[in-house]
Structures are given as C-alpha cells and as structure tokens.
Design a protein around this motif. Sequence first.
Motif, PDB file in Angstrom:
ATOM      1  N   THR A  64       3.365   1.900 -59.156  1.00 47.00           N
ATOM      2  CA  THR A  64       3.329   0.968 -60.277  1.00 47.00           C
ATOM      3  C   THR A  64       2.732  -0.354 -59.850  1.00 47.00           C
ATOM      4  OG1 THR A  64       5.461  -0.059 -59.859  1.00 47.00           O
ATOM      5  CG2 THR A  64       5.470   2.029 -61.044  1.00 47.00           C
ATOM      6  N   ALA A  65       2.389  -1.166 -60.835  1.00 46.11           N
ATOM      7  CA  ALA A  65       1.816  -2.487 -60.558  1.00 46.11           C
ATOM      8  C   ALA A  65       2.885  -3.543 -60.350  1.00 46.11           C
ATOM      9  CB  ALA A  65       0.901  -2.898 -61.705  1.00 46.11           C
ATOM     10  N   ASP A  66       4.152  -3.151 -60.501  1.00 45.50           N
ATOM     11  CA  ASP A  66       5.253  -4.091 -60.273  1.00 45.50           C
ATOM     12  C   ASP A  66       5.186  -4.631 -58.849  1.00 45.50           C
ATOM     13  OD1 ASP A  66       7.581  -5.475 -60.113  1.00 45.50           O
ATOM     14  OD2 ASP A  66       8.881  -3.828 -60.739  1.00 45.50           O
ATOM     15  N   ARG A  67       5.383  -5.950 -58.680  1.00 42.90           N
ATOM     16  CA  ARG A  67       5.269  -6.541 -57.357  1.00 42.90           C
ATOM     17  C   ARG A  67       6.347  -6.048 -56.410  1.00 42.90           C
ATOM     18  NH1 ARG A  67       6.301 -11.932 -57.118  1.00 42.90           N
ATOM     19  NH2 ARG A  67       5.469 -11.886 -55.017  1.00 42.90           N
ATOM     20  N   GLU A  68       7.509  -5.721 -56.925  1.00 45.51           N
ATOM     21  CA  GLU A  68       8.593  -5.313 -56.050  1.00 45.51           C
ATOM     22  C   GLU A  68       8.423  -3.856 -55.625  1.00 45.51           C
ATOM     23  OE1 GLU A  68      10.528  -7.410 -54.860  1.00 45.51           O
ATOM     24  OE2 GLU A  68       9.959  -9.041 -56.192  1.00 45.51           O
ATOM     25  N   PRO A  69       8.687  -3.536 -54.358  1.00 41.64           N
ATOM     26  CA  PRO A  69       8.609  -2.150 -53.916  1.00 41.64           C
ATOM     27  C   PRO A  69       9.550  -1.272 -54.730  1.00 41.64           C
ATOM     28  CG  PRO A  69       8.828  -3.648 -52.054  1.00 41.64           C
ATOM     29  CD  PRO A  69       9.062  -4.461 -53.291  1.00 41.64           C
ATOM     30  N   GLU A  70       9.075  -0.085 -55.105  1.00 40.97           N
ATOM     31  CA  GLU A  70       9.900   0.824 -55.891  1.00 40.97           C
ATOM     32  C   GLU A  70      10.837   1.580 -54.948  1.00 40.97           C
ATOM     33  OE1 GLU A  70       9.827   0.959 -59.190  1.00 40.97           O
ATOM     34  OE2 GLU A  70       8.393  -0.661 -59.168  1.00 40.97           O
ATOM     35  N   THR A  71      11.713   0.844 -54.276  1.00 39.40           N
ATOM     36  CA  THR A  71      12.554   1.438 -53.246  1.00 39.40           C
ATOM     37  C   THR A  71      13.470   2.512 -53.810  1.00 39.40           C
ATOM     38  OG1 THR A  71      12.521  -0.715 -52.159  1.00 39.40           O
ATOM     39  CG2 THR A  71      14.114   0.886 -51.352  1.00 39.40           C
ATOM     40  N   ALA A  72      13.967   2.298 -55.028  1.00 39.95           N
ATOM     41  CA  ALA A  72      14.897   3.263 -55.611  1.00 39.95           C
ATOM     42  C   ALA A  72      14.270   4.631 -55.796  1.00 39.95           C
ATOM     43  CB  ALA A  72      15.421   2.740 -56.948  1.00 39.95           C
ATOM     44  N   ASN A  73      12.946   4.712 -55.872  1.00 38.10           N
ATOM     45  CA  ASN A  73      12.275   6.002 -55.992  1.00 38.10           C
ATOM     46  C   ASN A  73      12.544   6.896 -54.792  1.00 38.10           C
ATOM     47  OD1 ASN A  73      11.102   5.173 -58.379  1.00 38.10           O
ATOM     48  ND2 ASN A  73       9.200   4.510 -57.416  1.00 38.10           N
ATOM     49  N   PHE A  74      12.895   6.294 -53.660  1.00 34.04           N
ATOM     50  CA  PHE A  74      13.019   7.041 -52.421  1.00 34.04           C
ATOM     51  C   PHE A  74      14.467   7.220 -51.981  1.00 34.04           C
ATOM     52  CE2 PHE A  74       8.948   4.891 -52.538  1.00 34.04           C
ATOM     53  CZ  PHE A  74       8.064   5.932 -52.250  1.00 34.04           C
ATOM     54  N   PHE A  75      15.395   6.863 -52.823  1.00 32.37           N
ATOM     55  CA  PHE A  75      16.817   7.017 -52.501  1.00 32.37           C
ATOM     56  C   PHE A  75      17.368   8.202 -53.278  1.00 32.37           C
ATOM     57  CE2 PHE A  75      21.372   5.889 -53.030  1.00 32.37           C
ATOM     58  CZ  PHE A  75      21.713   5.836 -51.682  1.00 32.37           C
ATOM     59  N   VAL A  79      21.951   4.826 -58.028  1.00 33.25           N
ATOM     60  CA  VAL A  79      21.610   3.407 -57.975  1.00 33.25           C
ATOM     61  C   VAL A  79      21.968   2.775 -59.315  1.00 33.25           C
ATOM     62  CG1 VAL A  79      19.811   1.688 -57.591  1.00 33.25           C
ATOM     63  CG2 VAL A  79      19.699   3.888 -56.404  1.00 33.25           C
ATOM     64  N   ASP A  80      22.781   1.719 -59.295  1.00 29.35           N
ATOM     65  CA  ASP A  80      23.081   0.938 -60.498  1.00 29.35           C
ATOM     66  C   ASP A  80      22.238  -0.326 -60.487  1.00 29.35           C
ATOM     67  OD1 ASP A  80      24.988   2.674 -61.532  1.00 29.35           O
ATOM     68  OD2 ASP A  80      26.591   1.771 -60.362  1.00 29.35           O
ATOM     69  N   VAL A  81      21.856  -0.794 -61.669  1.00 34.06           N
ATOM     70  CA  VAL A  81      21.012  -1.980 -61.779  1.00 34.06           C
ATOM     71  C   VAL A  81      21.676  -3.014 -62.686  1.00 34.06           C
ATOM     72  CG1 VAL A  81      18.778  -2.881 -62.523  1.00 34.06           C
ATOM     73  CG2 VAL A  81      18.911  -0.644 -61.409  1.00 34.06           C
ATOM     74  N   ILE A  82      21.711  -4.258 -62.238  1.00 34.20           N
ATOM     75  CA  ILE A  82      22.185  -5.388 -63.035  1.00 34.20           C
ATOM     76  C   ILE A  82      20.974  -6.269 -63.324  1.00 34.20           C
ATOM     77  CG2 ILE A  82      23.766  -7.341 -63.164  1.00 34.20           C
ATOM     78  CD1 ILE A  82      25.452  -5.982 -61.012  1.00 34.20           C
ATOM     79  N   THR A  83      20.678  -6.499 -64.590  1.00 32.08           N
ATOM     80  CA  THR A  83      19.473  -7.232 -64.965  1.00 32.08           C
ATOM     81  C   THR A  83      19.744  -8.731 -65.074  1.00 32.08           C
ATOM     82  OG1 THR A  83      19.858  -7.080 -67.346  1.00 32.08           O
ATOM     83  CG2 THR A  83      18.731  -5.217 -66.286  1.00 32.08           C
ATOM     84  N   ASP A 162      21.893 -18.195 -59.043  1.00 36.08           N
ATOM     85  CA  ASP A 162      21.015 -19.180 -59.677  1.00 36.08           C
ATOM     86  C   ASP A 162      19.607 -18.652 -59.925  1.00 36.08           C
ATOM     87  OD1 ASP A 162      23.282 -20.568 -59.085  1.00 36.08           O
ATOM     88  OD2 ASP A 162      22.356 -21.974 -57.700  1.00 36.08           O
ATOM     89  N   ASN A 163      19.060 -17.904 -58.975  1.00 37.58           N
ATOM     90  CA  ASN A 163      17.654 -17.515 -59.070  1.00 37.58           C
ATOM     91  C   ASN A 163      17.452 -16.009 -58.933  1.00 37.58           C
ATOM     92  OD1 ASN A 163      18.351 -17.390 -56.337  1.00 37.58           O
ATOM     93  ND2 ASN A 163      16.274 -17.846 -55.678  1.00 37.58           N
ATOM     94  N   ILE A 164      18.416 -15.221 -59.416  1.00 38.97           N
ATOM     95  CA  ILE A 164      18.335 -13.766 -59.249  1.00 38.97           C
ATOM     96  C   ILE A 164      17.700 -13.122 -60.473  1.00 38.97           C
ATOM     97  CG2 ILE A 164      19.681 -11.651 -59.020  1.00 38.97           C
ATOM     98  CD1 ILE A 164      21.623 -13.150 -57.287  1.00 38.97           C
ATOM     99  N   GLU A 165      16.732 -12.265 -60.228  1.00 43.69           N
ATOM    100  CA  GLU A 165      16.064 -11.524 -61.294  1.00 43.69           C
ATOM    101  C   GLU A 165      16.790 -10.228 -61.613  1.00 43.69           C
ATOM    102  OE1 GLU A 165      11.970  -9.207 -61.141  1.00 43.69           O
ATOM    103  OE2 GLU A 165      11.635 -11.351 -61.500  1.00 43.69           O
ATOM    104  N   ARG A 166      17.228  -9.530 -60.583  1.00 44.43           N
ATOM    105  CA  ARG A 166      18.019  -8.325 -60.783  1.00 44.43           C
ATOM    106  C   ARG A 166      18.711  -7.957 -59.477  1.00 44.43           C
ATOM    107  NH1 ARG A 166      12.890  -5.900 -60.147  1.00 44.43           N
ATOM    108  NH2 ARG A 166      12.847  -4.196 -58.626  1.00 44.43           N
ATOM    109  N   ILE A 167      19.737  -7.114 -59.593  1.00 41.15           N
ATOM    110  CA  ILE A 167      20.471  -6.622 -58.434  1.00 41.15           C
ATOM    111  C   ILE A 167      20.525  -5.101 -58.522  1.00 41.15           C
ATOM    112  CG2 ILE A 167      22.643  -6.676 -57.157  1.00 41.15           C
ATOM    113  CD1 ILE A 167      23.241  -9.353 -58.501  1.00 41.15           C
ATOM    114  N   GLU A 168      20.196  -4.438 -57.418  1.00 36.92           N
ATOM    115  CA  GLU A 168      20.287  -2.980 -57.334  1.00 36.92           C
ATOM    116  C   GLU A 168      21.426  -2.626 -56.387  1.00 36.92           C
ATOM    117  OE1 GLU A 168      15.444  -2.322 -57.798  1.00 36.92           O
ATOM    118  OE2 GLU A 168      16.433  -2.116 -55.837  1.00 36.92           O
ATOM    119  N   VAL A 189      19.197  -7.654 -53.640  1.00 35.96           N
ATOM    120  CA  VAL A 189      19.000  -8.792 -54.526  1.00 35.96           C
ATOM    121  C   VAL A 189      17.512  -9.134 -54.587  1.00 35.96           C
ATOM    122  CG1 VAL A 189      19.514 -11.232 -54.910  1.00 35.96           C
ATOM    123  CG2 VAL A 189      21.287  -9.702 -54.029  1.00 35.96           C
ATOM    124  N   ILE A 190      16.960  -9.176 -55.801  1.00 35.66           N
ATOM    125  CA  ILE A 190      15.566  -9.567 -56.007  1.00 35.66           C
ATOM    126  C   ILE A 190      15.566 -10.909 -56.719  1.00 35.66           C
ATOM    127  CG2 ILE A 190      13.398  -9.023 -57.165  1.00 35.66           C
ATOM    128  CD1 ILE A 190      15.732  -6.203 -56.332  1.00 35.66           C
TER     129      ILE A 190
END
Length: 686
Positions: A64-75, A79-83, A162-168, A189-190
């Motif tokens: 994907t073009a998302d800047r963050e590595p798609e780490t969850a694809n390889f686990f 995985v739970d996600v908090i937005t 304060d500056n968290i975009e999401r938590i996996e 934490v991203i």
Amino acid sequence: MHNFFCQRSDTIMKIVFTGLCNSLMQGLQCAGLACALCAFGGAASAADAPPRETPFDLGEIQVTADREPETANFFPGIVDVITEEQIKNSHAKNVMELLGALPGVWSSRNWALFGTPYGQGADGVNIRGQNSFDSVGIIVNGRQDNMMNLMGHPLVDGLQVDNIERIEIYKGPASVLFGANARGGVINVITKKASQDTEATVYNSAGSFNTFEHMVKFGDSAGPYNIYATYSKRQTDGYLPEDAALAGFNDGRFNSNNVSLHVSRRLSPTKIVSVDARHNRFVGSMVDSGDGPYDRNRWGLDLMLETAHPSFKNNLHIYHGQGRHRSFGNDNFDSMDMADGVTWTHQMQTNKKNLLMMGAEFQRYGGKASNNANGVDFFATKAGGSGMNLRNMYSAYFADTFRNSDTWTFNAGMRAVHNFLSGWEAAPQLGATYHATANTRWGLTYGKAYYLPSLRESLLMPVNFNPDLKPEFTEQYELSYTAFHTGRWQWQTAVFHIRNWNRIERSNWRLGAPGWPPQSYENYPGEEIIKGAETSWTRYWGAQSSLNISYTHLDVDNSEMDRTQAGAFTQPDPDHKNFTPEQQIDVNLSGLIGSVSATANVQYVNDLYSGGEGGLPGANSAAVRDTYTLLNLHFNHPVWDDSRAFLSVDNALDADYALTDFSARTGTGAWTMPGRTWTLGFEWNL
C-alpha cells in the motif's frame, strides 16, 4: 490497512459499556444501565448503517501507499486497533487507560488520574497473563521504547496520548517482527503527522484532587514540508491523605510536562525524510512509600527515510533515546540510561500471491547508576566496571505471507538475535488461516519469543554477577475463529496455550534465604503454563453506535517447577500470577443521546492476584485480591464547529479496591486505588 489474516477488532475501539457484577443485585443494576444505553445506541437502525470496511476483506495482496509499514500483515495472531478518534473520545490521560477494555488485556488504570502507582508503570499492562515488565514490547514508530533501557523494562504510564494517530495491540509472541520484550505481545504506537490543512487545538480540563491538564497542538503543511507539534502540562495534588510518619510527600501528587515535534519533507513522489523528537519530565511522590520525590526526565530523537514505491516499501530508521531517573529520600537512586540504534525494513510483493518483509537492527544500550546517599556505584564491583556500561545487540529477520488460494493463507517468519550474554538465539512464527466462507475463518498459529537479560539483571543490582544468565522464552499455540456481517456484527473467539521458561527472577538462591536486595538474578528452574480463552462480540448501529461484550479466562499453573531446586523462588500460590486477573468481562457501549456522544465501560475483574513487597515470596500478605467492578463514563457535547465540552466520570460506582497487598503506609495494608473521580474540560479546534 490490509490484514491478510490478523484478526483484529473493527476500527471502532469499542470504548464502551463493560461489565459484570459480583452479585445478582449488581448484575440487575448493570443490566438496567445496559438497556438504557442500548435505547440510544439502537436509535440508528442497521439498515441505515453505511458500508463499513471490514478487516477481513483480504482483497489482492499489494504494497500500500500508506507511509506506515503494514506490519500487521505479517503477524499470524490477533491484532486490535485503537484509532485517533477513539483516543480523542476517551479523554484518556495515557496509553494505559486506553488498553483495559480490550479482550485479553488488563491494565491497572490510574491512581491520581494520571499514571499508575509507583512500580506499576512497568507492571501495569497485562496481555494474556504476560505483564509489561518483561513480556510486552512497547514500540513507538517502529522501534523499541523501553523507557528505562538500563532496567530493561518500559514505563507505560510515560506514554502520553497527545500526538498518537493509532495504537496496534498484538496478542501473543511477536519477537519475529519486534524483537526482545515481545513475549506476551506488543503495544505498537504510531504518532501523528499533520494533515494537509492547518489545524490547531487548545485543550483544558480540571478534575478531582485539584487535577489539571493543559494541552496545545498545532499542525500544518506547505509544499513538501509537514509539521506537527504538541505541548501538555499535567498536575495533581494526589488522592491519598499525606502521612506525616513517612518521609517526603507520599500522597501521589505530581506534575509533568510533555513536548513532541514531527517535521518531514517529501523528497520525491516516493520518498519522505522525517525527524521526530519528544521530551517527558515527570516529578512526583511515591504513593505509599517512605521515599521522597521521584524525578523522571526522558527524551528521544528519530530520523527516518521512507520509500513507498508501487511494488515495495523501504524504511531506514536511526534513533537515540536517553533518560535520567532520580529518587530522593531513603533510596537516593540516580541512574542515566541511553539507547542508540538503526533499523532497516524492506517490504515487497514478490508475486500476486506473496508478500515478503525483511529487516535488520543494531542497538547499543546501557547506562550507569549510583546511590547518592552513600556514594555507591552499582556497577563498580561487577564485571561491567564503573561508569557507563553499554552493550550491543543486533538481529535480522524475515516474515512472509502467502495466499495459496481463496481458501488458505499461510505465514512464516524467523528472527535471529545476538546479545552480549548468551550469544545467538532464534525465534520463529507460523500461521495458517482457513477461509471457510466469505464471512467466517479459522486460524491456527504458533509463535516463539524471547526477553534478553537487561543490565539491571546482569550487572546492576546483584552482588554476584551471573555469567550464565540466559534469555527468557515464551511459546504460544492459538486456535481462533471469526465470523462477521459487514457493518452489523462481528464475533471473534480464541483459545491459547502459553509456556514460559528460563524466567529471570531475583533471589538469594546461591547464598541463602530470600531478602532484599537480591544477591543474584537466576533463571527460574521450572515452567509456567497459561491456558486461556477469550471471546468478543460486537454489534453496530450506524456509524457512531456499537456494543461490544468480551470475556477472558486465564488458568495459570506453576506446579511443574522443581520446588527442591527452586528454593527462594517458590511463590506463595503456584496457581496465580502478579497483576493477572483470572477472569475479566468487559461490555463496551458507545452512541448518541441527542447531540451528545457518550461512551460507557464497566469492567468486572475476578481473582486478581498480587504479590508482597517487591514480589518476593512470603513477603507481607501476598494474596489474591478481592473481585471488583468499575464503571467509567464519558460524554462529549459539540459547541461550535469542531469544538466540544466533555465530562468524564471514572469509577462511577465508587468501588473500593486495591491492586496490591503491600503498602509502606500501613506495613501490611492494601495499596488502595481512588474512588469516584471526575474531569470536566473543553477542547477548542481552531
């Protein structure tokens, strides 16, 4: 984010109404509250619900073009996600407050509205019976963030929102992807980057015990440049009455200042270079302690070069972290620690059915420590010598996700790591997912993970250096099942078997009876088995209302240890574990009451075990804590544009409970937690 077979919860965190009560009357009261909340939760019918992206739509494998590595694809596990929106609506003061309502996750919540009781910043998060002291990895922007590299454990309460975009939240052994300290799972934490438009936020709140919070956020983009900055100040008088018999302040008062900055520049359509910096200063008292004030001063710097090509992604990450920790009073402990490192991650699509990630890491970590009262250098008599003690660690890994057909997906990975004590170690992971229908799937996974001995355990506190200290290991087998109806409901359940061995424990095994300070750290001569199950059901009404009910059961067994050899290691109860509830039920509800957005969470915890002083065997009334039930409520009311007023009531039932049985305040008393507390505030979005 595409998920190939990581079965995470849907993008609504479900910070909601949770609970079960200890008696029939409490149960009826909770049921009545649930019905009342469901009345507004169901105001929007399922037919009116907009299409909701399902995390189980595998689609076509692609980078994907998302800047963050798609780490969850390889686990291969769950995985739970908090937005970001869920974080915003929760008004949580730190990461720990966000985690407790997830299935299989327990956190010690808060004590003086921010943070945790001293010592539980390390133990305060538990994933499937594995606590955050040495079993749960804390990852910030792709790197380990142990917060106390000298001690080898994180301080989770130091992670602000304060500056968290999401938590996996990765459940289960994750050393292949994240390295050491990931035996029980990972909190990834991203941090936030600014949007294309100018944004500014001013946040102010006041609450119980003269607790105040002030925060400012600003972000903007201009051409290839992007900036996002935050500043926050938090303070409280503490929730316990001051005890004149104890040295210093011991009521839980503190103040903290937090600064973060992100600056990036787009070098080309596919390349971005960025710098992230953050600083945290915390000064407070040690609740229920004879020690004086505690001063924690930490900062970190990250430099990243990221490439997002249509067929691959590449990330080069250089980082530095440093901190100083001082306590004044009976202890007078003064330490400085640091960690420098570089990581490289490469992700590519080898063909339409296969996605490959590979990477490598080098880290230099360590520090120095002394006792200011008597001039003792803790390293002076050890193999490490005096002054700064630095050690090297390096590793390499790969993880591969392969879709054999529309029915089967497979995962395999391996990390090899070298550390200064035991040399080379390896951790593998395997997984297979069977897609029985378009809306159901079965998953079977195996993972092994490790914890490397820290300088604390190898060189800092023990009188005797133990050159034979080995890493701790964990392996987990998991069977999971997921069924869902897009936009309406989701059900997920898992059973798992966890084995821990080579556990590092402080003891006087070589020299006699248990005591403090320990004379050495040893590998526990036995195994710990954790058998467990967790299940979660979620119902959606429209885009803003949901109900989630989850249940977790853990069965801990230490009975296989050799008690003759264990000696000083013997625990008061082999069937329980520190800060590990045997049963936990959460029922989370969110929805609208007119224009007011509301969330409610009731948590029922049963059979929470806590040890005695320092966790040592037989010390000061180690026992199983009583059952407790917590109800937390949050309300948000829009005022103009995106600005809003909010009210939070934590422990609304005013439950009387404690997390440990040891207290310096009373000798053998309980470490009590606060009763009902409130927070009222306003958020301006300019």
